[in-house]
Design a protein around this motif. Structure first.
Motif, PDB file in Angstrom:
ATOM      1  N   UNK A 150      99.838  91.715  32.692  1.00  0.00           N
ATOM      2  CA  UNK A 150     101.069  92.065  31.982  1.00  0.00           C
ATOM      3  C   UNK A 150     102.245  91.588  32.820  1.00  0.00           C
ATOM      4  N   UNK A 151     103.045  90.718  32.239  1.00  0.00           N
ATOM      5  CA  UNK A 151     104.174  90.115  32.938  1.00  0.00           C
ATOM      6  C   UNK A 151     105.440  90.936  32.718  1.00  0.00           C
ATOM      7  N   UNK A 152     105.790  91.737  33.728  1.00  0.00           N
ATOM      8  CA  UNK A 152     107.017  92.539  33.696  1.00  0.00           C
ATOM      9  C   UNK A 152     107.942  92.106  34.822  1.00  0.00           C
ATOM     10  N   UNK A 153     108.040  90.799  35.032  1.00  0.00           N
ATOM     11  CA  UNK A 153     108.785  90.274  36.170  1.00  0.00           C
ATOM     12  C   UNK A 153     110.279  90.156  35.923  1.00  0.00           C
ATOM     13  N   UNK A 154     110.759  90.464  34.722  1.00  0.00           N
ATOM     14  CA  UNK A 154     112.187  90.448  34.465  1.00  0.00           C
ATOM     15  C   UNK A 154     112.802  89.086  34.702  1.00  0.00           C
ATOM     16  N   UNK A 155     113.806  89.045  35.550  1.00  0.00           N
ATOM     17  CA  UNK A 155     114.511  87.803  35.837  1.00  0.00           C
ATOM     18  C   UNK A 155     113.588  86.753  36.443  1.00  0.00           C
ATOM     19  N   UNK A 156     112.566  87.187  37.163  1.00  0.00           N
ATOM     20  CA  UNK A 156     111.632  86.254  37.793  1.00  0.00           C
ATOM     21  C   UNK A 156     110.801  85.464  36.814  1.00  0.00           C
ATOM     22  N   UNK A 157     110.719  85.920  35.554  1.00  0.00           N
ATOM     23  CA  UNK A 157     109.923  85.205  34.556  1.00  0.00           C
ATOM     24  C   UNK A 157     110.482  83.826  34.264  1.00  0.00           C
ATOM     25  N   UNK A 158     111.775  83.636  34.497  1.00  0.00           N
ATOM     26  CA  UNK A 158     112.366  82.326  34.242  1.00  0.00           C
ATOM     27  C   UNK A 158     111.758  81.256  35.112  1.00  0.00           C
ATOM     28  N   UNK A 159     111.715  81.509  36.414  1.00  0.00           N
ATOM     29  CA  UNK A 159     111.157  80.528  37.344  1.00  0.00           C
ATOM     30  C   UNK A 159     109.645  80.490  37.287  1.00  0.00           C
ATOM     31  N   UNK A 160     109.010  81.665  37.157  1.00  0.00           N
ATOM     32  CA  UNK A 160     107.551  81.725  37.208  1.00  0.00           C
ATOM     33  C   UNK A 160     106.900  81.061  36.003  1.00  0.00           C
ATOM     34  N   UNK A 161     107.505  81.174  34.836  1.00  0.00           N
ATOM     35  CA  UNK A 161     106.900  80.637  33.618  1.00  0.00           C
ATOM     36  C   UNK A 161     107.761  79.576  32.931  1.00  0.00           C
ATOM     37  N   UNK A 162     108.829  79.150  33.585  1.00  0.00           N
ATOM     38  CA  UNK A 162     109.654  78.089  33.023  1.00  0.00           C
ATOM     39  C   UNK A 162     110.402  78.476  31.773  1.00  0.00           C
ATOM     40  N   UNK A 163     110.729  79.754  31.632  1.00  0.00           N
ATOM     41  CA  UNK A 163     111.474  80.210  30.453  1.00  0.00           C
ATOM     42  C   UNK A 163     112.959  79.959  30.700  1.00  0.00           C
ATOM     43  N   UNK A 164     113.495  78.909  30.104  1.00  0.00           N
ATOM     44  CA  UNK A 164     114.886  78.535  30.319  1.00  0.00           C
ATOM     45  C   UNK A 164     115.874  79.448  29.599  1.00  0.00           C
ATOM     46  N   UNK A 165     115.362  80.351  28.751  1.00  0.00           N
ATOM     47  CA  UNK A 165     116.246  81.292  28.058  1.00  0.00           C
ATOM     48  C   UNK A 165     116.657  82.455  28.964  1.00  0.00           C
ATOM     49  N   UNK A 166     115.964  82.613  30.085  1.00  0.00           N
ATOM     50  CA  UNK A 166     116.245  83.720  30.999  1.00  0.00           C
ATOM     51  C   UNK A 166     117.475  83.405  31.841  1.00  0.00           C
ATOM     52  N   UNK A 167     118.337  84.401  32.019  1.00  0.00           N
ATOM     53  CA  UNK A 167     119.543  84.223  32.820  1.00  0.00           C
ATOM     54  C   UNK A 167     119.976  85.561  33.407  1.00  0.00           C
ATOM     55  N   UNK A 168     120.686  85.541  34.537  1.00  0.00           N
ATOM     56  CA  UNK A 168     121.152  86.795  35.127  1.00  0.00           C
ATOM     57  C   UNK A 168     122.462  87.262  34.496  1.00  0.00           C
TER      58      UNK A 168
END
Length: 364
Positions: free
Chosen positions: A266-284
């Motif tokens: 279960x991926x609950x990495x929050x902001x870290x999901x952007x870099x870990x999974x390449x989700x470019x929609x994630x931002x701080x």
């Protein structure tokens, strides 16, 4: 960090936004609501009462939070991240739905990555379901973003592109998930009388409209308030008592994640999901809180708008929280002294009005 402030800047103010918006043009009077409601004692916002200044990066995501399962090599990956400032609010709703996705796999051994409110809540729910849960995180309380959350439990009608039926179910669970902890010692979960103050003067209020601190508002609500300094360790203890195991580990790539022995992650990495999974929609989304030493007599909260941004004040057992900061795409974790001054000045204007209410009621 330094708590030294430009006191002249605090006293003179950074703008007159709130003062201009919420004062009357004539002699101050007590509104009917202020006269009949329980006392509104003033918050003591003197700089010397600052307990700490903290900064957090909310895990924003264009399109709303991600809650879905997908194949991950020979494993299943369940995503639960991107809640921005509602990570605590939606923790029981999204944690429950994420746990249902895990249950559908039939696996009994589950890894959770991330130890904020979403990760710990999901870990507790799965542990209650009898799953073997292992939580991996590079940081735990008090060093997680959830610890910086204002944590007033108010849901939104929509979250980006998230299906409306999912939002409805998540919101329903979010509003009831904290009931089991309300007013239980050590949980930090209470109710508070809450006000959303409008940017209009008291003498501009509509007939019958309530006013507080010189600002009109529509109604008083009693949402749940969370003291995260108590709540997060309580959740972790509950999960541990049910057998959950916690490891300190940072994952730098999906390959490292796939090496885990558990068949479901279960991926609950929050902001870290952007870099870990390449989700470019994630931002701080940068936010700063000024935490004052507690005042047990403060039993109300508010959200207000000043000319220079939002404000909120939330009372907790361990502190008074002053907030309202929001800056997208800012990665710094350094406090901004100018923002500290803004918060103290603008909340101070409301406290000044509260002080007048108390003195006028005593005189009456």
């Amino acid at each position: 960090m330094s708590l030294m402030l430009d006191r002249r800047g605090v006293l003179l103010g950074l703008s007159g936004g709130l003062l201009a918006a919420c004062t009357t043009t004539g002699r101050p009077t007590i509104s009917g609501y202020e006269a009949s409601a329980a006392p509104f004692y003033p918050v003591d916002v003197r700089p010397e009462r600052i307990k700490e200044i903290v900064v957090g990066l909310r895990p924003g995501r264009d399109g709303g939070f991600r809650l879905e399962a997908e194949p991950f090599g020979d494993k299943i990956l369940v995503h639960n991240y991107g809640h921005e400032g509602d990570g605590v609010t939606l923790s029981w709703g999204c944690g429950t739905l994420a746990s249902e996705l895990v249950a559908h796999t039939g696996a009994d051994d589950v890894a959770i990555v991330g130890a904020g409110a979403q990760g710990l809540t999901t870990a507790l729910i799965l542990s209650r379901m009898g799953k073997r849960v292992t939580v991996y995180a590079d940081k735990f309380h008090p060093y997680v973003t959830s610890n910086v959350a204002g944590a007033l439990i108010l849901t939104a009608a929509s979250y980006g592109d998230v299906p409306i039926d999912t939002v409805a179910r998540v919101n329903a669970l979010a509003r009831t998930g904290f009931d089991q902890y309300e007013n239980q010692p050590g949980t930090g979960v209470t109710r508070v009388r809450h006000h959303y103050l409008q940017r209009r003067r008291q003498d501009q209020a509509e007939p019958g409209e309530k006013t507080l601190f010189g600002c009109p508002f529509n109604s008083v609500t009693h949402p749940t308030m969370i003291d995260m300094s108590l709540y997060l360790p309580y959740l972790m203890k509950q999960a541990r008592d049910l057998g959950a195991i916690f490891y300190t580990k940072r994952f730098e790539s999906p390959t490292e994640l796939s090496a885990l022995s558990q068949p479901v992650i279960v991926n609950c990495t929050g902001l870290g999901a952007g870099a870990l999974f390449g989700d470019e929609a994630v931002h701080p989304v940068w936010g700063q809180l000024v935490r004052l030493h507690p005042q047990p007599e403060i039993d109300y909260s508010y959200v207000a708008h000043a000319g220079d941004g939002q404000l909120y004040m939330f009372p907790r057992e361990t502190s008074i929280v002053l907030g309202g900061s929001r800056r997208r795409d800012v990665w710094s974790l350094e406090p901004d002294p100018t923002e500290t001054q803004r918060l103290l000045y603008q909340h101070g204007k409301l406290a000044e009005r509260a002080r007048r209410i108390v003195s006028m009621k005593v005189a009456a």
